[in-house]
Design a protein around this motif. Sequence first.
Motif, short mmCIF file in Angstrom:
data_model
loop_
_atom_site.label_atom_id
_atom_site.label_comp_id
_atom_site.label_asym_id
_atom_site.label_seq_id
_atom_site.Cartn_x
_atom_site.Cartn_y
_atom_site.Cartn_z
N CYS A 1 -6.78 16.54 31.34
CA CYS A 1 -7.15 15.57 32.34
C CYS A 1 -6.95 16.28 33.67
O CYS A 1 -6.02 16.97 34.03
CB CYS A 1 -6.11 14.51 32.40
SG CYS A 1 -6.22 13.28 33.77
N HIS B 1 -6.37 15.11 36.45
CA HIS B 1 -5.23 14.47 37.31
C HIS B 1 -4.13 14.63 36.65
O HIS B 1 -2.91 15.35 37.63
CB HIS B 1 -5.35 12.98 37.11
CG HIS B 1 -6.77 12.46 37.68
ND1 HIS B 1 -7.36 12.55 38.57
CD2 HIS B 1 -7.60 11.73 36.76
CE1 HIS B 1 -8.68 12.19 38.71
NE2 HIS B 1 -8.77 11.48 37.57
N CYS B 2 -3.52 14.43 35.47
CA CYS B 2 -2.19 15.01 35.13
C CYS B 2 -2.26 16.07 34.24
O CYS B 2 -1.26 16.31 33.60
CB CYS B 2 -1.71 13.78 34.35
SG CYS B 2 -2.72 13.33 32.80
N CYS C 1 -8.20 8.81 31.14
CA CYS C 1 -7.38 9.53 30.41
C CYS C 1 -6.34 8.82 29.52
O CYS C 1 -5.73 7.90 30.03
CB CYS C 1 -6.41 10.28 31.56
SG CYS C 1 -5.14 11.25 31.03
N CYS D 1 -2.59 9.44 31.72
CA CYS D 1 -2.14 8.79 32.97
C CYS D 1 -3.11 7.31 33.35
O CYS D 1 -2.94 6.70 34.29
CB CYS D 1 -2.35 9.73 34.08
SG CYS D 1 -4.02 10.26 34.52
ZN ZN Z 1 -4.32 12.07 33.10
#
Ligand code: ZN
Length: 510
Positions: A95, A97-98, A123, A126
């Motif tokens: 992901c 983002h995370c 995701c 997250c």
């Molecule tokens: Zn994520």
Amino acid sequence: MLSKEFPGGILVLTGANSATGLRSMPARYVFLDEVDAYPASADEEGDPVTLAEARTTTFSHRRKVFMVSTPTIRGLSRIEREFEASDQRRYFVPCPHCGTMQWLQFDRLRWAKGKPETAAYHCEGCERPIAEHHKTEMLARGEWRATAVSRDPKAIGFHLSALYSPLGWKSWSDIAREWLAAQGSDETLRAARNTLLGETWVESGDAPEWQRLADRREAWKPGTVPMAALFLTAGADVQRDRIEVDIWAWGRGLESWLIDHIVIPGGPDDPAAWDKLTSLLGRSWQHSNGAFMTVARLGIDTGYEAAAIYAWSRKVGFEQVAPLKGLEGFNRSAPVSGPTFVDATIGGKRLRRGARLWSVATATFKAETYRFLRIERPSDEDRAMGVLDAPGTVHIPGWADTEWLKQLVAEQLVTIRNKRGYAHQEWQKMRERNEALDCRVYARAAAWILGADRWDEATWRRLEAQAGVETRMPAAVAAETTNDPAQPKAGTLTTPRRKRRAYTPNFMRD
Ligand SMILES: [Zn+2]
């Protein structure tokens, strides 16, 4: 054109339908493309995959067999079977983002209602939406990970869906758009599952409601064959005290009509019952064009009293009669296989290879029948605009009674897990009597044996010309339960003798 030499080796190409090609020479590496589209048997010499794999045996541990395919129907799909026996590798991507590593699944692709252009991947770590522009980077940082322990430690498998299409190919919003466009019919949904998601289609196991079938019964003259029907088959179910026979008419795209329902009293021990069944083979039903049609092929179940059925079939001839044996399960590459030669006892004398027997994966045809029964009918307005019934539509006459309707929908597909957790699907009876469904399956198998699943456009047109039926061009042909792309053999169908106002597309006599 079919072989290329290069330094260190030779590449040989062949077709899955050619036993000679598949047997031609030893090979260390075998690459099988689109295995779900292979015929059940290559030149009647058996499973093409088995034939091809046998090429590698001399290379023992140095050999490699590589199979690729878009999957088709659950239980019939060869590639799914192979994948499930492997270590089931999926491509895990991070992901943005995370950083959670995950493999991409369709239910995590979400969009605003009716707005596929807003599609984003969510995701599983997250829950934040991931936009399309992250995909290139995610794919670059991804890795294959096994998600199962393979039964054969040497078998490794990889699965990839359209969600992984690189930038510039198929975007997530394209997928959402195509998915929305596929809603509405089982056929288009199935194609979308197979090609976009790389998943098999699961035949629905719920029987249609018999009341619904009762409501859509149609009025046409009892015992007559409607205009669009092109040939007749029969399914016969032998019971202890009677033989039940249903006559089905078939048209383009395997549209079908129940023409007659006959109960012959007396079981397999009663010679009079067999005489009545024999006379049925010579009987004819009137087509709307005025001509008379006989049954092109009668499928008869050998489950109850095989010896008596072999003896009768041998007497009347295997051109018009196909003795059938039902097989359990979906795990068959073709719904019908055979015929095989079996011993028969005639007048107390045992004849080696005296009868022919076809094996039928009844589960496949039951699923197909229920899918066909759920097909929506065009509205009266659409019909007035010239919209035809969809391929596969089942027409039930007004005289079909409640008992017959209940028998037709008597079974349900249930998923059963064994103690070790392996699941399989099987059909179970929800009520005691189910002869109408059995007869339908045998009549359907008879149509398959005639070759109806593999006829090309020219063959259908020829049948229509014979019947004096205007060529109907359905949007799609539903007859895809078989993966066998083989064309009908020359001589399967020949032009019937023409009489004035009378024709019989009789596959037996000509
Ligand atoms: Zn994520």
